[in-house]
Write an enzyme that holds these catalytic residues in place. Structure first.
Site, short mmCIF file in Angstrom:
data_model
loop_
_atom_site.label_atom_id
_atom_site.label_comp_id
_atom_site.label_asym_id
_atom_site.label_seq_id
_atom_site.Cartn_x
_atom_site.Cartn_y
_atom_site.Cartn_z
N LYS A 1 -36.11 -33.16 101.64
CA LYS A 1 -35.50 -32.37 102.72
C LYS A 1 -35.10 -31.03 102.11
O LYS A 1 -34.13 -30.93 101.37
CB LYS A 1 -34.29 -33.12 103.28
CG LYS A 1 -33.68 -32.45 104.49
CD LYS A 1 -32.83 -33.41 105.30
CE LYS A 1 -31.49 -33.69 104.67
NZ LYS A 1 -30.68 -34.61 105.51
N GLY B 1 -30.43 -46.73 99.25
CA GLY B 1 -31.43 -46.16 100.14
C GLY B 1 -32.88 -46.40 99.77
O GLY B 1 -33.75 -46.47 100.63
N ASP C 1 -31.73 -34.01 99.23
CA ASP C 1 -31.17 -33.03 100.17
C ASP C 1 -30.68 -31.82 99.37
O ASP C 1 -31.45 -30.91 99.08
CB ASP C 1 -30.06 -33.73 100.95
CG ASP C 1 -29.40 -32.86 102.01
OD1 ASP C 1 -29.91 -31.76 102.27
OD2 ASP C 1 -28.36 -33.26 102.56
P1 IMP Z 1 -28.17 -34.86 97.78
O1 IMP Z 1 -27.34 -35.17 96.60
O2 IMP Z 1 -27.55 -33.87 98.71
O3 IMP Z 1 -29.61 -34.49 97.41
O4 IMP Z 1 -28.23 -36.16 98.65
C1 IMP Z 1 -28.98 -37.25 98.31
C2 IMP Z 1 -28.40 -38.52 98.86
O5 IMP Z 1 -27.72 -38.33 100.10
C3 IMP Z 1 -29.55 -39.45 99.16
O6 IMP Z 1 -29.70 -40.35 98.08
C4 IMP Z 1 -29.11 -40.14 100.42
O7 IMP Z 1 -28.42 -41.32 100.09
C5 IMP Z 1 -28.15 -39.21 101.09
N1 IMP Z 1 -28.82 -38.44 102.16
C6 IMP Z 1 -29.14 -37.12 102.19
N2 IMP Z 1 -29.75 -36.78 103.32
C7 IMP Z 1 -29.85 -37.92 104.03
C8 IMP Z 1 -30.44 -38.22 105.31
O8 IMP Z 1 -31.00 -37.37 106.02
N3 IMP Z 1 -30.36 -39.51 105.70
C9 IMP Z 1 -29.78 -40.48 104.95
N4 IMP Z 1 -29.24 -40.26 103.76
C10 IMP Z 1 -29.27 -38.97 103.31
MG MG Z 2 -29.49 -42.45 98.26
#
Ligand code: IMP
Ligand code: MG
Length: 171
Positions: free
Chosen positions: A128, A41, A100
């Protein structure tokens, strides 16, 4: 294909990325920094960010699996590509597309710290905030949103939309 609601234009992104690169350049003036991009990403963000820097930069990538191909996190994070450079006693700046729940970045920070660098800081294109599960220190953030699923400028949904030059909310 879902409906795409514009969030940030190419111009908005350029401005935010260059402001962030300016802050990083002045904070790290005179220091050696390894920029560790989180695949896949962050690849476009990383490419733009480093070209706005006014300090020397070494570049590497790390990869973890967290989301699979859907938009809901399993919560489990696993290292799938180790950083290649020797980071011992070096300053690492982790470059991530979006934070996220925080689980992914939290895991990456812990892992990188185990390699005994001098410092580990973080830079996220998007913060986010609405579903955060673990606290993560974000040192540099380009843009904050509350919720929604965002795509474009490197961010995907099921491997699609990464090549859009703006950021959109997928409806
Ligand atoms: P976390 O572990 O929940 O913080 O998620 C992080 C990972 O999930 C990021 O590196 C993204 O690859 C993916 N991700 C989380 N939210 C989104 C979004 O809104 N769009 C695209 N990828 C997301
Ligand atoms: Mg990612």
């Amino acid at each position: 294909m879902g409906e795409l609601i514009p969030v940030l234009s190419k111009k908005d992104i350029d401005r935010k990325v260059s402001e962030t690169a300016g802050r990083i350049s002045s904070d790290y003036e005179g220091c050696e920094v390894i920029f560790a991009g989180v695949l896949k990403g962050a690849f476009i963000f990383m490419a733009d960010l480093i070209r706005h820097l006014t300090i020397p930069a070494k570049i590497d990538f790390i990869s973890v699996s967290s989301y699979g191909t859907s938009s809901s996190s399993s919560g489990a994070v696993k290292l799938t590509k180790e950083i290649g450079l020797d980071v011992r006693n070096k300053n690492i700046l982790v470059v991530e597309d979006i934070v996220d729940t925080g689980l992914t970045l939290n895991y990456i920070i812990k892992h990188l710290k185990s390699l005994k660098p001098a410092t580990v800081k973080t830079c996220a294109l998007l913060d986010k905030t609405g579903r955060r599960k673990v606290k993560v220190d974000l040192n540099y953030v380009c843009h904050t949103v509350r919720d929604g699923f965002l795509v474009g400028y490197g961010l995907d949904y099921a491997e699609e939309y990464r090549n859009l030059d703006g950021i959109y909310r997928l409806k």
